[in-house]
Design an enzyme around this catalytic site. Sequence first.
Site, PDB file in Angstrom:
ATOM      1  N   HIS A  27       0.831  -1.224   0.000  1.00 28.95           N
ATOM      2  CA  HIS A  27       0.000   0.000   0.000  1.00 28.95           C
ATOM      3  C   HIS A  27       0.862   1.270   0.000  1.00 28.95           C
ATOM      4  CE1 HIS A  27      -3.905  -2.066   0.845  1.00 28.95           C
ATOM      5  NE2 HIS A  27      -3.113  -2.959   1.392  1.00 28.95           N
ATOM      6  N   ASN A  52     -10.274  -2.827   2.718  1.00 24.30           N
ATOM      7  CA  ASN A  52     -10.022  -2.795   1.278  1.00 24.30           C
ATOM      8  C   ASN A  52     -11.322  -2.529   0.539  1.00 24.30           C
ATOM      9  OD1 ASN A  52      -7.262  -3.284   1.308  1.00 24.30           O
ATOM     10  ND2 ASN A  52      -7.470  -5.500   1.062  1.00 24.30           N
ATOM     11  N   TYR A 102       0.953  -4.410  12.043  1.00 19.42           N
ATOM     12  CA  TYR A 102       0.793  -2.969  11.804  1.00 19.42           C
ATOM     13  C   TYR A 102       1.563  -2.128  12.808  1.00 19.42           C
ATOM     14  CZ  TYR A 102      -2.522  -4.054   8.173  1.00 19.42           C
ATOM     15  OH  TYR A 102      -3.085  -4.541   7.025  1.00 19.42           O
TER      16      TYR A 102
HETATM   17 FE1  HDD Z   1      -2.440  -4.860   5.397  1.00 18.19          FE
HETATM   18  C1  HDD Z   1      -1.013  -1.819   5.131  1.00 18.19           C
HETATM   19  C2  HDD Z   1      -5.434  -3.574   4.296  1.00 18.19           C
HETATM   20  C3  HDD Z   1      -3.815  -8.023   5.369  1.00 18.19           C
HETATM   21  C4  HDD Z   1       0.316  -6.048   6.878  1.00 18.19           C
HETATM   22  N1  HDD Z   1      -3.079  -3.061   4.800  1.00 18.19           N
HETATM   23  C5  HDD Z   1      -2.343  -1.914   4.768  1.00 18.19           C
HETATM   24  C6  HDD Z   1      -3.136  -0.827   4.308  1.00 18.19           C
HETATM   25  C7  HDD Z   1      -4.390  -1.328   4.063  1.00 18.19           C
HETATM   26  C8  HDD Z   1      -4.350  -2.722   4.390  1.00 18.19           C
HETATM   27  C9  HDD Z   1      -5.589  -0.555   3.573  1.00 18.19           C
HETATM   28  C10 HDD Z   1      -2.654   0.596   4.097  1.00 18.19           C
HETATM   29  C11 HDD Z   1      -2.856   1.449   5.310  1.00 18.19           C
HETATM   30  C12 HDD Z   1      -2.434   2.865   5.011  1.00 18.19           C
HETATM   31  O1  HDD Z   1      -3.086   3.497   4.181  1.00 18.19           O
HETATM   32  O2  HDD Z   1      -1.451   3.300   5.605  1.00 18.19           O
HETATM   33  N2  HDD Z   1      -4.233  -5.651   4.851  1.00 18.19           N
HETATM   34  C13 HDD Z   1      -5.356  -4.938   4.528  1.00 18.19           C
HETATM   35  C14 HDD Z   1      -6.494  -5.833   4.473  1.00 18.19           C
HETATM   36  C15 HDD Z   1      -6.039  -7.078   4.754  1.00 18.19           C
HETATM   37  C16 HDD Z   1      -4.614  -6.963   5.013  1.00 18.19           C
HETATM   38  C17 HDD Z   1      -7.920  -5.400   4.170  1.00 18.19           C
HETATM   39  C18 HDD Z   1      -6.785  -8.371   4.845  1.00 18.19           C
HETATM   40  C19 HDD Z   1      -8.017  -8.451   5.198  1.00 18.19           C
HETATM   41  N3  HDD Z   1      -1.834  -6.699   5.974  1.00 18.19           N
HETATM   42  C20 HDD Z   1      -2.557  -7.875   5.916  1.00 18.19           C
HETATM   43  C21 HDD Z   1      -1.815  -8.928   6.552  1.00 18.19           C
HETATM   44  C22 HDD Z   1      -0.642  -8.363   6.996  1.00 18.19           C
HETATM   45  C23 HDD Z   1      -0.687  -6.977   6.617  1.00 18.19           C
HETATM   46  C24 HDD Z   1      -2.292 -10.353   6.701  1.00 18.19           C
HETATM   47  C25 HDD Z   1       0.512  -8.984   7.729  1.00 18.19           C
HETATM   48  C26 HDD Z   1       0.480 -10.068   8.404  1.00 18.19           C
HETATM   49  N4  HDD Z   1      -0.629  -4.090   5.837  1.00 18.19           N
HETATM   50  C27 HDD Z   1       0.335  -4.752   6.502  1.00 18.19           C
HETATM   51  C28 HDD Z   1       1.529  -3.880   6.857  1.00 18.19           C
HETATM   52  C29 HDD Z   1       1.080  -2.489   6.304  1.00 18.19           C
HETATM   53  C30 HDD Z   1      -0.276  -2.800   5.683  1.00 18.19           C
HETATM   54  C31 HDD Z   1       2.833  -4.396   6.411  1.00 18.19           C
HETATM   55  C32 HDD Z   1       2.039  -1.747   5.395  1.00 18.19           C
HETATM   56  C33 HDD Z   1       2.090  -0.345   5.899  1.00 18.19           C
HETATM   57  C34 HDD Z   1       1.322  -0.347   7.131  1.00 18.19           C
HETATM   58  O3  HDD Z   1       0.863  -1.609   7.390  1.00 18.19           O
HETATM   59  O4  HDD Z   1       1.136   0.585   7.870  1.00 18.19           O
HETATM   60  O5  HDD Z   1       1.713  -3.868   8.215  1.00 18.19           O
END
Ligand code: HDD
Length: 741
Positions: free
Chosen positions: A119, A192, A406
Amino acid sequence: MARKPTAGTSKATPAAKIIPADVAPGAPFSGESPQKASPIPADAMLSESFAEPQAGGGETHQTAGNGVATLTTQHGVPIADDQNSLKQGARGPILLEDFHFREKIFHFDHERIPERVVHARGYGAHGFFELTDSLADVTRADIFQRVGERTPAFVRFSTVAGSKGSFDLARDVRGFAVKLYTQEGNWDLVGNNIPVFFIQDAIKFPDLIHAAKPEPDRAFPQAQTAHDNFWDFISLTPESMHMVMWIMSDRTIPRSFRTMEGFGVHTFRLVDAEGKSTFVKFHWKPKQALQSVVWNEAVKINGADPDFHRRDLWDAINGGDFPEWELGVQLFDQEFADSFEFDVLDATKIIPEEILPVRIVGRLVLDRVVDNFFAETEQVAFCTQNVPPGIDFTNDPLLQGRNFSYLDTQLKRLGGPNFTHIPINAPKCPVAHFQQDGHMAMTNPKGRVNYEPNSWGATLGGPREDPVRGFTSFAATEEGPKLRIRPESFADHYSQARQFYVSQLPIEQKHIVDALVFELSKVERPDIRARMVAHLLNIDEGLAAKVADGLGLPALPPPAQAARPTIANLAPSAALSIVANGPPTFKGRKLGILLSDGADAGLFDGLVKAITKVGAVYEVIAPKIGGVTLSDGTKVAAKQKIDGGPSVLFDAVAVVVSEAGGAMLATDAATQDFVRDAFGHCKFIGLTQEAEPIFAKGGIASDLDEACIALKTAKDAAAFVDAIAALRHWPRELKVDLDAK
Ligand code: HDD
């Protein structure tokens, strides 16, 4: 931070000449708008908030004259010359002593923070959530108590796979992350635009993302899943098949952030004051209705305007057309969960709205763009574990894993444990705790006591727990052996994929087939292509046959081995179609009007009035950016020169030209593309008779259909604007697409 007004740009200017004689050095900053009598154009000025004295920087700012703040170093030392470094002689080496130069370059060298691992590309805006229907009967969450009360919100939309500088119209899931600054702490609903996910267990997330991102040896392709690694992983991960149907649909090429739904995805809990839990799934439903573009158009938008989505949001909010979503909840109890066909803890499943209706309880309005992209959109830190009292987690293994990820990622991205001190992340309710120090600590608690329990009493001793108001986890009873195992109830991977496919209109099914054929055609290994078709056979045989045919597969493979047979008779859900949930009017959309000199002034005026009346906007495209002179002598400025304003940027187009203009533009390749693309993308087209040579040269004159509407007089304009509410004339696609024949 601030600029001096007129200092020469390249010449060495002695300091004494820069500060005008009528301003005493050290005079306090007036606080007046810097735009007053400023030689700097208004749009180049700093926003008020940034012109204010800086925290810790003293109470006053010096002025260089006319109320314009003096440029200073970070430590507040006024700067005399920002054009030249300090040298030993005019042509000599730069001196180490030049603290201004060193500070400026040092800061520049450290301007970037790591982009989000997923993202990375996103765009945010401020707004509010307003409760319209109380949920006090099922939750103690403060935000859901009082109808009419507004809670400040910040929303960030994003793509998943592309890096920060990638383009907006990638075929990708869109993030829909909402931070709600409630009176009992921040609630981050990090969702999402698709209600399901690829995987069931968070431990597979790194593999999924590695497979989707550019391949590690070659670092391409950027921001796309059309490559071997992605489809290799997917074809070896049957649980992703429901999500595959969604990402191959037009949901992943939305027309605008404003025309997407948002979903919390997981099953959460609402908890009341007695500790009773109700399961909940969250939905954001756009008031603007659903709309997507077509793939060929998306590819071209990425070239014409890689910032298409962020520009759209910026323009809509600044134009006063505030995007709005309704918050809907699906509420259910354990009895419903037990009776439902699938496990409610499995994030690859939905609960169809027809089975469990969505109750609308509030609205989210975005009414303010950011002052500074980095400070707000880049530094905002969403954390799924941020929930206020009254909202709680379930055992969904994807959600549980996210709750670790997160928080952890913010440390990497924002550099320390004090990221909640950054204004965009700071709660807007009182905060009191004994956490202290660390990098960039801004709000260390005052006083002698930094621990508890302590014996310094209520006033000096600091905050205490509140067993009544405080967050109390739902008292779920858990038991069982420790196991690395997937529950049997997660084993059905195809039934809802099929349900999604059969819920689409025929044109939408065609787009799914086209997308699969496109993506798999970019996959080099035939065995991966065949393996995907083997899965599709478990979803819908017709779908599999069409994709196999599109790929030129010599024969259908045997169906993939399925842990559970597909339930073929799940009822179709109308809520899953985009086209069936389109808008009733052209409101919020954009008409492109291609004009030439001598174009009919009355007709143009009629179009502008009709478009404005329905709450839509228009842009004029012309041979020259200086604009055109209409038939009555009126001059109209252009927003786009024809080769910079292709028709992919508009929801519908009108070609309003004079005879000479039509003849001239017919010879122009960019204009031919303009009409050919509008036609090929099934858009509504308004055209004057004089425009016909352009369509003839574009090779489509003989194909014009009922969605190519003749415009003669101003009276035709209103009918045209009514007609274009349908957005696309889909029957045309069957005529213009080889894959449809
Ligand atoms: Fe995630 C970012 C949505 C599964 C780990 N995720 C991130 C963002 C969104 C989502 C909208 C951007 C937030 C922003 O605008 O800063 N992610 C989802 C959805 C998931 C999902 C709807 C499943 C239902 N994500 C998911 C899993 C993991 C992550 C299973 C890790 C185990 N996601 C992350 C992250 C991020 C992230 C690496 C990257 C930047 C952040 O968190 O702040 O931690």
